[in-house]
Design an enzyme around this catalytic site. Structure first.
Site, PDB file in Angstrom:
ATOM      1  N   ASN A  11       0.907  -1.033  -0.022  1.00  0.00           N
ATOM      2  CA  ASN A  11       0.108   0.101   0.172  1.00  0.00           C
ATOM      3  C   ASN A  11       0.943   1.238   0.101  1.00  0.00           C
ATOM      4  O   ASN A  11       1.518   1.590   0.953  1.00  0.00           O
ATOM      5  CB  ASN A  11      -0.806  -0.083   1.361  1.00  0.00           C
ATOM      6  CG  ASN A  11      -1.717   1.346   1.285  1.00  0.00           C
ATOM      7  OD1 ASN A  11      -1.818   2.124   0.418  1.00  0.00           O
ATOM      8  ND2 ASN A  11      -2.423   1.558   2.335  1.00  0.00           N
ATOM      9  N   TRP A  12       0.925   1.808  -1.113  1.00  0.00           N
ATOM     10  CA  TRP A  12       1.946   2.892  -1.332  1.00  0.00           C
ATOM     11  C   TRP A  12       1.269   4.334  -0.882  1.00  0.00           C
ATOM     12  O   TRP A  12       2.137   5.372  -0.767  1.00  0.00           O
ATOM     13  CB  TRP A  12       2.213   3.305  -2.735  1.00  0.00           C
ATOM     14  CG  TRP A  12       3.061   2.035  -3.533  1.00  0.00           C
ATOM     15  CD1 TRP A  12       3.332   0.895  -2.815  1.00  0.00           C
ATOM     16  CD2 TRP A  12       3.461   1.787  -4.839  1.00  0.00           C
ATOM     17  NE1 TRP A  12       4.282   0.031  -3.527  1.00  0.00           N
ATOM     18  CE2 TRP A  12       4.360   0.582  -4.697  1.00  0.00           C
ATOM     19  CE3 TRP A  12       3.339   2.595  -5.963  1.00  0.00           C
ATOM     20  CZ2 TRP A  12       4.639   0.179  -5.966  1.00  0.00           C
ATOM     21  CZ3 TRP A  12       3.859   2.158  -6.846  1.00  0.00           C
ATOM     22  CH2 TRP A  12       4.641   0.832  -7.357  1.00  0.00           C
ATOM     23  N   LYS A  13       0.120   4.167  -0.290  1.00  0.00           N
ATOM     24  CA  LYS A  13      -0.637   5.367   0.182  1.00  0.00           C
ATOM     25  C   LYS A  13      -0.594   6.619  -0.470  1.00  0.00           C
ATOM     26  O   LYS A  13      -0.432   6.613  -1.734  1.00  0.00           O
ATOM     27  CB  LYS A  13      -0.051   5.674   1.766  1.00  0.00           C
ATOM     28  CG  LYS A  13      -0.186   4.453   2.676  1.00  0.00           C
ATOM     29  CD  LYS A  13       0.122   4.418   4.303  1.00  0.00           C
ATOM     30  CE  LYS A  13      -0.128   3.180   4.840  1.00  0.00           C
ATOM     31  NZ  LYS A  13      -0.103   3.204   6.229  1.00  0.00           N
ATOM     32  N   HIS A 103      -9.592   0.966   4.556  1.00  0.00           N
ATOM     33  CA  HIS A 103      -8.300   1.215   5.379  1.00  0.00           C
ATOM     34  C   HIS A 103      -8.426   2.203   6.515  1.00  0.00           C
ATOM     35  O   HIS A 103      -9.322   2.921   6.534  1.00  0.00           O
ATOM     36  CB  HIS A 103      -7.421   1.764   4.490  1.00  0.00           C
ATOM     37  CG  HIS A 103      -5.924   1.869   4.784  1.00  0.00           C
ATOM     38  ND1 HIS A 103      -5.556   2.915   5.987  1.00  0.00           N
ATOM     39  CD2 HIS A 103      -4.989   0.744   4.842  1.00  0.00           C
ATOM     40  CE1 HIS A 103      -4.295   2.506   6.186  1.00  0.00           C
ATOM     41  NE2 HIS A 103      -3.825   1.400   5.630  1.00  0.00           N
ATOM     42  N   GLU A 105      -6.849   4.539   7.646  1.00  0.00           N
ATOM     43  CA  GLU A 105      -6.637   5.976   7.401  1.00  0.00           C
ATOM     44  C   GLU A 105      -7.947   6.594   6.804  1.00  0.00           C
ATOM     45  O   GLU A 105      -8.372   7.718   7.218  1.00  0.00           O
ATOM     46  CB  GLU A 105      -5.565   6.148   6.552  1.00  0.00           C
ATOM     47  CG  GLU A 105      -4.318   5.837   7.516  1.00  0.00           C
ATOM     48  CD  GLU A 105      -2.983   5.367   6.553  1.00  0.00           C
ATOM     49  OE1 GLU A 105      -3.107   5.418   5.560  1.00  0.00           O
ATOM     50  OE2 GLU A 105      -2.106   4.701   7.360  1.00  0.00           O
ATOM     51  N   GLU A 175      -5.485  -4.845  10.533  1.00  0.00           N
ATOM     52  CA  GLU A 175      -4.425  -3.654  10.399  1.00  0.00           C
ATOM     53  C   GLU A 175      -4.762  -3.376  12.057  1.00  0.00           C
ATOM     54  O   GLU A 175      -5.421  -2.290  12.195  1.00  0.00           O
ATOM     55  CB  GLU A 175      -4.361  -2.963   9.893  1.00  0.00           C
ATOM     56  CG  GLU A 175      -4.166  -3.392   8.416  1.00  0.00           C
ATOM     57  CD  GLU A 175      -3.731  -2.571   7.025  1.00  0.00           C
ATOM     58  OE1 GLU A 175      -2.049  -2.728   6.940  1.00  0.00           O
ATOM     59  OE2 GLU A 175      -4.007  -1.496   7.012  1.00  0.00           O
ATOM     60  N   GLY A 181       2.468   2.569  10.713  1.00  0.00           N
ATOM     61  CA  GLY A 181       3.373   3.623  10.778  1.00  0.00           C
ATOM     62  C   GLY A 181       3.962   3.935  12.031  1.00  0.00           C
ATOM     63  O   GLY A 181       4.632   4.966  12.097  1.00  0.00           O
ATOM     64  N   SER A 221       3.360  -1.974  10.581  1.00  0.00           N
ATOM     65  CA  SER A 221       5.067  -1.830  10.680  1.00  0.00           C
ATOM     66  C   SER A 221       5.488  -3.376  10.457  1.00  0.00           C
ATOM     67  O   SER A 221       6.437  -3.763  11.239  1.00  0.00           O
ATOM     68  CB  SER A 221       5.174  -1.508  12.209  1.00  0.00           C
ATOM     69  OG  SER A 221       4.652  -0.348  12.379  1.00  0.00           O
ATOM     70  N   GLY A 242       2.880  -1.002   4.292  1.00  0.00           N
ATOM     71  CA  GLY A 242       2.985   0.093   3.936  1.00  0.00           C
ATOM     72  C   GLY A 242       4.275   0.890   3.720  1.00  0.00           C
ATOM     73  O   GLY A 242       4.852   0.576   2.717  1.00  0.00           O
ATOM     74  N   GLY A 243       4.843   1.300   4.832  1.00  0.00           N
ATOM     75  CA  GLY A 243       6.426   1.855   4.615  1.00  0.00           C
ATOM     76  C   GLY A 243       7.331   1.075   3.927  1.00  0.00           C
ATOM     77  O   GLY A 243       7.923   1.596   3.047  1.00  0.00           O
TER      78      GLY A 243
HETATM   79  P1  13P Z   1       2.935   0.468   7.738  1.00  0.00           P
HETATM   80  O1  13P Z   1       3.487  -0.915   7.308  1.00  0.00           O
HETATM   81  O2  13P Z   1       3.618   1.603   7.285  1.00  0.00           O
HETATM   82  O3  13P Z   1       2.747   0.394   9.202  1.00  0.00           O
HETATM   83  O4  13P Z   1       1.202   0.774   7.241  1.00  0.00           O
HETATM   84  C1  13P Z   1       0.542  -0.514   7.328  1.00  0.00           C
HETATM   85  C2  13P Z   1      -0.459  -0.161   6.586  1.00  0.00           C
HETATM   86  O5  13P Z   1      -1.251   0.923   6.645  1.00  0.00           O
HETATM   87  C3  13P Z   1      -0.841  -0.874   5.378  1.00  0.00           C
HETATM   88  O6  13P Z   1      -1.973  -0.589   4.721  1.00  0.00           O
END
Ligand code: 13P
Length: 263
Positions: A11-13, A103, A105, A175, A181, A221, A242-243
């Site tokens: 997920n490149w957000k 998600h 967010e 999640e 994050g 994470s 994510g990251g």
């Molecule tokens: P991180 O891996 O940056 O914690 O993000 C997880 C995430 O929200 C994937 O959708």
């Protein structure tokens, strides 16, 4: 026990530029082809920002590669006067096979309700997409001992009206919001407990076979250093990253850990 192919999502957000997105896609596809070959034991999907879907899709097609394309969100209707929104049909038209819905967010920054997430899930499925349904508790909910109750509420609201036939196109991503994050990861044991409880909810809504078949990713994470022990848990079927998905080498290492956990 039926086998579940692990699935890893990147997920490149709201990160990358068009050039960076193309380069990342190229490196991920090339790394998977070189490292694991055709038919490797892991399914891989990337979720770039909407404006880069066509660019990334073209790169992935050119590689003939093993990486699927997904949208980070989907609107509830196929078309209409919904300024700024993107439908499942449009995602399909841009080469997507997958979409994220719910998600954290979007739930907690943008205020999406459980009901809206359910509408989006049904819209993604009716557009012919595979949907990755995200669920998870916030820190205060965890500290209040409500992890399983929150996951169950989110699951029941989202899956209401989704028939058993369509469930095969749903992946669940657990999640925990406090782990996203933050560098804090659920312990493999805690994550396993939550995943087993999620699978039990699916069993009670559908049946034991549906629960055994559905894939449940862990997200929050995940890094190369913790992926293998998370994915080794019996109810963890890969991850939503994510990251660490923004660095091809990290993401490839995580995909490799998932492939190694294939059962
Ligand atoms: P991180 O891996 O940056 O914690 O993000 C997880 C995430 O929200 C994937 O959708």
């Amino acid at each position: 026990m039926p086998s579940r192919k692990p699935i890893v999502g990147g997920n490149w957000k709201m990160y990358t530029t068009q050039d960076a997105a193309a380069g990342l896609a190229r490196d991920v596809a090339a790394g998977l082809i070189a490292g694991t070959g055709e038919g490797a034991g892991v399914e891989v999907v990337v979720f770039p920002p909407f404006p880069y879907l066509l660019t990334v899709g073209a790169v992935l097609r050119e590689r003939g590669g093993p990486v699927a394309l997904g949208g980070q969100d989907v609107w509830t209707q196929p078309e209409g006067a919904f300024t700024g929104e993107v439908s499942g049909e449009m995602l399909r038209d841009c080469g997507c096979t997958h979409a994220l819905v719910g998600h954290s967010e979007r739930r907690h920054v943008l205020g999406e309700s459980d009901e809206l997430v359910g509408e989006k899930l049904r819209a993604a499925l009716s557009a012919g997409l595979h949907a990755v349904l995200c669920v998870g508790e916030k820190l205060d909910e965890r500290e209040g001992g409500r992890t399983d109750a929150v996951n169950e509420r989110q699951l029941r609201a989202a899956l209401a009206g989704v028939g058993a036939g369509d469930l095969s196109r749903v992946v669940i991503a657990y999640e925990p919001v406090w782990a996203i994050g933050t560098g804090k990861t659920a312990t493999p044991e805690d994550a396993q407990r939550a995943h087993a409880a999620i699978r039990a909810v699916v069993a009670s809504m559908y049946d034991a076979d549906a629960a055994e078949a559905i894939r449940i990713q862990y997200g929050g994470s995940v890094k190369p250093g913790n992926a293998a022990e998370l994915f080794a848990q019996p109810d963890i079927d890969g991850g939503l990253i994510g990251g660490a998905s923004l660095q091809a080498s990290d993401f490839l290492a995580i995909c490799g850990a998932a492939g190694g956990s294939a059962r």
